[in-house]
Design an enzyme around this catalytic site. Structure first.
Site, PDB file in Angstrom:
ATOM      1  CG  ASP A  93      38.465  -1.731  16.811  1.00  6.76           C
ATOM      2  OD1 ASP A  93      39.207  -2.443  17.499  1.00  6.76           O
ATOM      3  OD2 ASP A  93      38.864  -0.771  16.119  1.00  6.76           O
ATOM      4  CB  ILE A  94      32.840  -3.623  20.383  1.00  4.27           C
ATOM      5  CG1 ILE A  94      31.397  -4.084  20.593  1.00  4.27           C
ATOM      6  CG2 ILE A  94      33.091  -2.254  21.014  1.00  4.27           C
ATOM      7  CD1 ILE A  94      31.055  -4.357  22.042  1.00  4.27           C
ATOM      8  CD  GLU A 145      43.635  24.857   5.135  1.00  7.20           C
ATOM      9  OE1 GLU A 145      43.256  24.707   6.312  1.00  7.20           O
ATOM     10  OE2 GLU A 145      43.658  25.968   4.558  1.00  7.20           O
ATOM     11  CD  GLU A 181      37.895  31.791  19.602  1.00  3.21           C
ATOM     12  OE1 GLU A 181      38.065  30.561  19.679  1.00  3.21           O
ATOM     13  OE2 GLU A 181      38.241  32.465  18.611  1.00  3.21           O
ATOM     14  CB  CYS A 238      40.790  30.228   9.648  1.00  5.05           C
ATOM     15  SG  CYS A 238      39.207  30.073  10.514  1.00  5.05           S
ATOM     16  CG  MET A 276      42.204  37.373   8.208  1.00  6.53           C
ATOM     17  SD  MET A 276      40.827  37.196   7.066  1.00  6.53           S
ATOM     18  CE  MET A 276      39.936  38.727   7.343  1.00  6.53           C
ATOM     19  CG  HIS A 300      40.074  26.513   6.602  1.00  7.92           C
ATOM     20  ND1 HIS A 300      41.122  26.269   7.467  1.00  7.92           N
ATOM     21  CD2 HIS A 300      39.062  27.013   7.364  1.00  7.92           C
ATOM     22  CE1 HIS A 300      40.763  26.595   8.692  1.00  7.92           C
ATOM     23  NE2 HIS A 300      39.522  27.052   8.661  1.00  7.92           N
TER      24      HIS A 300
END
Length: 542
Positions: free
Chosen positions: A146-147, A516, A404, A380, A383, A514
């Protein structure tokens, strides 16, 4: 004196360089060595923070707030060594740093070029921030040829010469495809991949050959002859049924032994892999099974939830059950009757995400879990959806939502326009950069006495990793607690809601962070352990 092991890949991508690096790190740890793992990513993005999950997969967040490649999650889970900002670099960040130096005049008017300025910056990164590590494992992303990878390959080639053979080892991961019509594994792709690596001046000392079956000795001899390495350094990277078998498999193939022999170090006795064997045994011989519905936005690419899937597995390991994951696109629940697909599952989890698509489906999933008494875990965004659902259907504010997605009345979830980074207060203006403009990294959280999460953690204060721009509005706390929702975890100043729970429900918890990202096979996160335990109880009721 730190020794460096460089891991490259050829033929195709997704051969498991990250897992190979993590597994070797775990094997060296089992022999008593101290390790650090790093990742060089050849894309031009400064970091993966603004990349689509469909393009990049999960963004793994470190304690110090770096948005990094998901392979760093493998590194942490396999070795337990916390990763940092200094463990992941991209072409974009390297170029940004070099250009910034040029603008400041640091190069004293010199013509700034890939060699030496870019390669020097890469070498500086590789060797920076190391103390008493015995080994530093450096994975080079992408595929040889890959370049985009060329500056990184040139930099590690130079490092190999500067450090010498007593401190630098090159390992190359390739593919040995099996052709059914011929009835044999084909070595030609590996030969060409090594030839491509040689063309940039790198001679690998160890080959990890991905294969779906054992490699015959005659094929090993052929690979060794054409690739100019020892036959015993041709390591079979065999397909396994669980990633936690990978360290054991690599040890059986002699990977760690070959590394030590190359550096002239004593091999000694066998490493203690008993804990890996115990994990594999639990995965292969569970005492039961639970089904968890993961209601998300990016479910067509499971790499977008890599740490989440592993954390749920860890919860299963801790409870000695198999966790069957039902990945569901939240949008399907926006059609009439589709929500009944959740009937019969033993737990519902809504993970993090961004954007409006699938929002109403996630809210319906939270409502279904609450009304049916099914264990619910919101992470996140999950919730926030649980809080919006409670605001609408328990507090009676039917138009509640998040800013949002427009201008709801009321906006129970809103944009964080101010937050602290270090000792500086920052504010994001409308239309400003998105990259790095979130609450990122590890933050303290105070747990309220007498709550379920306080019992789960067994502590008053915890530290968890965050990645979000929006927060639940603390001004709705009294109204929501009046209808049964408890704000059981808050920032130390009491301003930011971090955890909510429903005390009257068997297991209904939402967290803004988070968890996890901190779960490991040998240290399952307490929330996932408790969630799966609740799912086991639910399975007895269904």
């Amino acid at each position: 004196m730190t020794r460096f092991i460089f891991i490259t890949g050829g033929v195709v991508s997704s051969l498991g360089k990250g897992l190979a690096s993590a597994a070797l790190g775990a094997l060296l740890q089992a022999r008593g060595f101290k390790v650090r793992l790093r990742k060089l990513d050849p894309y031009l993005n400064v970091d993966p923070g603004t990349m689509s999950p469909y393009q990049h997969g999960e963004v793994y967040v470190t304690d110090d707030g770096a948005e990094t490649d998901l392979d760093l999650g493998h590194y942490e889970r396999f070795t337990g060594v916390p990763t940092r900002q200094s463990d992941n670099i991209t072409t974009g960040r390297i170029y940004s740093n070099v250009i910034a130096k040029e603008r400041r005049g640091d190069y004293l008017g010199a013509t700034v070029q890939v060699i030496p300025h870019i390669t020097d910056a890469i070498k500086e990164f590789v060797q920076a921030d190391l103390t008493d590590e015995d080994f530093c494992l450096v994975e080079v992303g992408g595929t040889v040829g890959d370049i985009e990878s060329l500056p990184f390959l040139e930099a590690i080639r130079q490092l190999g010469n500067e450090l010498g053979p007593d401190r630098a080892l090159f390992t190359h991961v390739t593919l040995l495809p099996y052709i059914p019509a011929a009835g044999e594994l084909k070595t030609k792709p590996t030969q060409h991949s090594v030839k491509e690596l040689l063309s940039v001046g790198i001679q690998p000392q160890i080959l990890l050959c991905r294969a779906d079956r054992p490699i015959p000795d005659n094929e090993r001899r052929k690979i060794a002859l054409f690739c100019n390495i020892k036959q015993e350094a041709v390591i079979a990277a065999l397909d396994v049924d669980t990633i936690y078998q990978v360290p054991i498999s690599y040890h059986e193939q002699g990977f760690d032994t070959q590394v030590l022999k190359f550096f002239g170090m004593p091999v000694g006795g066998e490493p203690d892999l008993s804990r890996w064997q115990e994990i594999v045994s639990r995965v292969r011989h569970p005492e039961g099974e639970v089904t968890i519905a993961v209601v998300g936005k990016y479910t067509s690419l499971l790499d977008a939830y890599k740490s989440l899937g592993e954390a749920l597995t860890h919860g299963g390991i801790a409870n000695n059950v198999k966790v069957k994951l039902d990945w569901i696109d939240a949008e399907i629940f926006e059609t009439d009757g589709a929500i009944h697909r959740l009937e019969g599952v033993h737990g519902i989890l809504v993970p993090g995400g961004f954007g409006e698509r699938g929002t109403e489906g996630k809210i319906k999933a939270a409502q279904f879990a609450r009304e049916r008494g099914i264990p619910y875990f919101g992470i996140c965004f999950g919730m926030q959806m649980a809080v919006i659902e409670a605001t609408r259907h328990l507090a009676g504010l039917e138009n509640a939502g998040s800013s949002e997605f427009g201008h709801p009345d009321p906006a129970v979830v809103g944009l964080m326009t101010e937050w602290s980074r270090g000792n500086q207060l920052e504010k994001r203006a409308a239309g400003g950069d998105l990259g790095g403009t979130m609450r990122l990294g590890s933050y303290d959280c105070h747990l309220l006495p007498g709550t379920k999460v306080r019992d789960i953690y067994g502590a008053d204060f915890i530290q968890e990793r965050h990645r979000h721009r929006y927060e639940v509005n603390i001004n709705f706390r009294d109204k929501l607690e009046a209808v049964g929702l408890t704000f059981s975890g808050l920032s130390p100043d009491g301003v930011l809601p971090e955890i909510v729970e429903l005390p009257t429900h068997p297991w209904y918890i939402g967290v803004q962070f988070h968890p996890e990202l901190k779960s490991k096979p040998f240290e399952p996160h307490p929330l996932f352990t408790s969630f799966i335990r609740a799912a086991i109880e639910q399975s007895r009721l269904v």
